[in-house]
Design an enzyme around this catalytic site. Structure first.
Site, PDB file in Angstrom:
ATOM      1  N   ARG A   1       0.834  -1.197   0.000  1.00  0.00           N
ATOM      2  CA  ARG A   1       0.000   0.000   0.000  1.00  0.00           C
ATOM      3  C   ARG A   1       0.871   1.251   0.000  1.00  0.00           C
ATOM      4  O   ARG A   1       0.539   2.252  -0.637  1.00  0.00           O
ATOM      5  CB  ARG A   1      -0.935  -0.037   1.215  1.00  0.00           C
ATOM      6  CG  ARG A   1      -2.128   0.862   1.087  1.00  0.00           C
ATOM      7  CD  ARG A   1      -3.171   0.549   2.135  1.00  0.00           C
ATOM      8  NE  ARG A   1      -2.675   0.719   3.502  1.00  0.00           N
ATOM      9  CZ  ARG A   1      -3.360   0.376   4.578  1.00  0.00           C
ATOM     10  NH1 ARG A   1      -4.575  -0.148   4.473  1.00  0.00           N
ATOM     11  NH2 ARG A   1      -2.861   0.556   5.775  1.00  0.00           N
TER      12      ARG A   1
ATOM     13  N   LYS B   1      -2.810   6.286   1.447  1.00  0.00           N
ATOM     14  CA  LYS B   1      -2.694   6.733   2.836  1.00  0.00           C
ATOM     15  C   LYS B   1      -1.818   7.984   2.880  1.00  0.00           C
ATOM     16  O   LYS B   1      -0.645   7.939   3.260  1.00  0.00           O
ATOM     17  CB  LYS B   1      -2.123   5.607   3.690  1.00  0.00           C
ATOM     18  CG  LYS B   1      -2.865   5.468   5.006  1.00  0.00           C
ATOM     19  CD  LYS B   1      -2.598   4.180   5.709  1.00  0.00           C
ATOM     20  CE  LYS B   1      -3.071   4.267   7.144  1.00  0.00           C
ATOM     21  NZ  LYS B   1      -4.539   4.244   7.269  1.00  0.00           N
TER      22      LYS B   1
ATOM     23  N   GLU C   1     -16.622   5.655   3.642  1.00  0.00           N
ATOM     24  CA  GLU C   1     -15.992   5.163   4.865  1.00  0.00           C
ATOM     25  C   GLU C   1     -15.987   6.269   5.898  1.00  0.00           C
ATOM     26  O   GLU C   1     -16.629   7.298   5.709  1.00  0.00           O
ATOM     27  CB  GLU C   1     -14.583   4.646   4.575  1.00  0.00           C
ATOM     28  CG  GLU C   1     -13.631   5.669   3.984  1.00  0.00           C
ATOM     29  CD  GLU C   1     -12.189   5.157   3.920  1.00  0.00           C
ATOM     30  OE1 GLU C   1     -11.759   4.450   4.849  1.00  0.00           O
ATOM     31  OE2 GLU C   1     -11.502   5.484   2.956  1.00  0.00           O
TER      32      GLU C   1
HETATM   33  C1  LIG Z   1      -5.610   3.355   7.555  1.00  0.00           C
HETATM   34  C2  LIG Z   1      -7.010   3.594   7.133  1.00  0.00           C
HETATM   35  C3  LIG Z   1      -8.003   2.602   7.262  1.00  0.00           C
HETATM   36  C4  LIG Z   1      -7.769   1.289   7.943  1.00  0.00           C
HETATM   37  O1  LIG Z   1      -6.833   0.488   7.271  1.00  0.00           O
HETATM   38  P1  LIG Z   1      -6.150  -0.738   8.020  1.00  0.00           P
HETATM   39  O2  LIG Z   1      -5.154  -1.211   7.015  1.00  0.00           O
HETATM   40  O3  LIG Z   1      -7.193  -1.742   8.292  1.00  0.00           O
HETATM   41  O4  LIG Z   1      -5.546  -0.200   9.264  1.00  0.00           O
HETATM   42  C5  LIG Z   1      -9.271   2.890   6.779  1.00  0.00           C
HETATM   43  N1  LIG Z   1      -9.572   4.081   6.230  1.00  0.00           N
HETATM   44  C6  LIG Z   1      -8.657   5.057   6.098  1.00  0.00           C
HETATM   45  C7  LIG Z   1      -9.049   6.354   5.497  1.00  0.00           C
HETATM   46  C8  LIG Z   1      -7.343   4.844   6.544  1.00  0.00           C
HETATM   47  O5  LIG Z   1      -6.437   5.809   6.411  1.00  0.00           O
END
Ligand SMILES: *Cc1c(COP(=O)(O)O)cnc(C)c1O
Length: 340
Positions: A81, A183, A219
């Site tokens: 990622r 991210k 989300e």
């Molecule tokens: C990090 C994150 C998540 C959760 O991801 P994980 O890999 O399960 O920790 C979900 N939504 C957003 C916007 C994120 O930045």
């Protein structure tokens, strides 16, 4: 020897540990990287990260299993990622192999900070990368720093799980064809106002809808949704602007292969949310946080699972995934990386 920390009363905050990993990108290449005890970063006042937010990050956990090993969960997916985040932000890629090796080095060096099994606490690992050289015209930096630090964190829900009350946000999290799927720190900077406002209004989180039509569920600021229908099908929203949560992807696998549930990854209309039986938020920090109530401009949707505990399917998903993570249930090949 373990550090003298009151493990059971840890919060989710930063505690400085002994070692962190640093690698610098200069003249077109990453250096060999090393562990350091220096917790401070010194960069140009004009660094790309400070002027134009050229930075991305990851988050994962290490913990002690019931047989006393220190392990971490699927770091290969965090590495992958981060590659896509770096590519989208015009940053140099830090290779998957080196990322995983660096995670192992940092955790091993800070083994005394890994909370003991059974305390509910874990070691949170934060890899990140930023443009470190001076940039004043808008363009990518020429030099970068990749770092990983870790910090022990307490159980997300102290004194038991409490279902959350969330609201449908009037702010958007990510533009269509924007950066919602990576991210990037910038996604969080712009979500801060929305979350502070939500808290002021008495809500735990924001539910963001798709910014294009405001009809589909995306989300929250930092967690993906999973829903459970009244006939026990697990449903999770699909969209190009959702961050691909590793926890959500793992839960979907667990639902299908461990619990024999039907799973649908598809667009989820907000109008169907009232018909779901259970709702949860998934991310590394809490694994799953149950949602009890969703408020859309005064209109309340109360999930049948209620405000006292997790719904039954959510609970099974949670128990199975945390069982896999803690070594009580056999993990799929490659999910658990043993560090020592
Ligand atoms: C990090 C994150 C998540 C959760 O991801 P994980 O890999 O399960 O920790 C979900 N939504 C957003 C916007 C994120 O930045």
């Amino acid at each position: 020897m373990k550090k003298n920390i009151d493990w059971s009363n840890l919060g989710f905050g930063y505690i400085q540990t002994d070692y962190r990993y640093v690698s610098n990108f200069k003249n077109g290449a990453w250096d060999e990287g090393q562990l350091t005890t220096d917790a401070n970063v010194v960069i140009s006042e004009c660094a790309g990260v400070l002027q134009y937010a050229q930075t991305c990050f990851e988050g994962l956990k290490a913990y002690e299993t019931d047989d006393g090993h220190i392990v971490c969960f699927r770091p290969d997916l965090n590495a992958e990622r981060m590659v896509s985040s770096a590519e989208r932000l015009e940053m140099p890629v830090f290779s998957k192999e080196r990322f995983i090796d660096a995670v192992h080095q940092v955790v091993a060096a800070n083994a005394d900070f890994v909370p003991p099994y059974g305390t509910g606490a874990t070691l949170y690992i934060r890899p990140y990368m930023f443009g470190s050289s001076a940039v004043i015209g808008v363009k990518p930096a020429e030099e970068y720093q990749f770092r990983i630090f870790c910090t022990p964190v307490g159980p997300y829900f102290k004194g038991g799980v409490k279902p959350l009350t969330i609201r449908v946000s009037d702010f958007d999290r990510a533009a269509p064809h924007g950066t919602g799927h990576i991210k990037a720190g910038l996604n969080y900077a712009m979500s801060l106002h929305a979350i502070v406002d939500a808290h002021h209004q008495g809500f735990d989180e924001n539910m963001y809808l798709d910014p294009g039509t405001r009809t589909k569920v995306e989300e929250t600021g930092g967690a993906n949704f999973i829903f459970v229908t009244k006939d026990n099908t697990v449903v999770t929203p699909k969209s190009g602007s959702i961050l691909p949560s590793i926890t959500r992807r793992s839960l979907i696998y667990v639902a299908e292969h461990y619990l024999g549930l039907k799973v649908e990854e598809r667009e989820v209309e907000f109008s169907e949310v009232k018909d779901f039986a259970e709702c949860g938020l998934c991310g590394t920090a809490a694994v799953i946080s149950p949602v009890g109530k969703i408020v859309d401009h005064g209109n309340e949707i109360c999930l049948p699972a209620g405000m006292e505990k997790m719904g039954p399917v959510t609970q099974k998903l949670y128990d199975t995934l945390t069982g896999i993570q803690m070594g009580r249930i056999e993990a799929p090949e490659g999910w658990i990386h043993v560090i020592k």
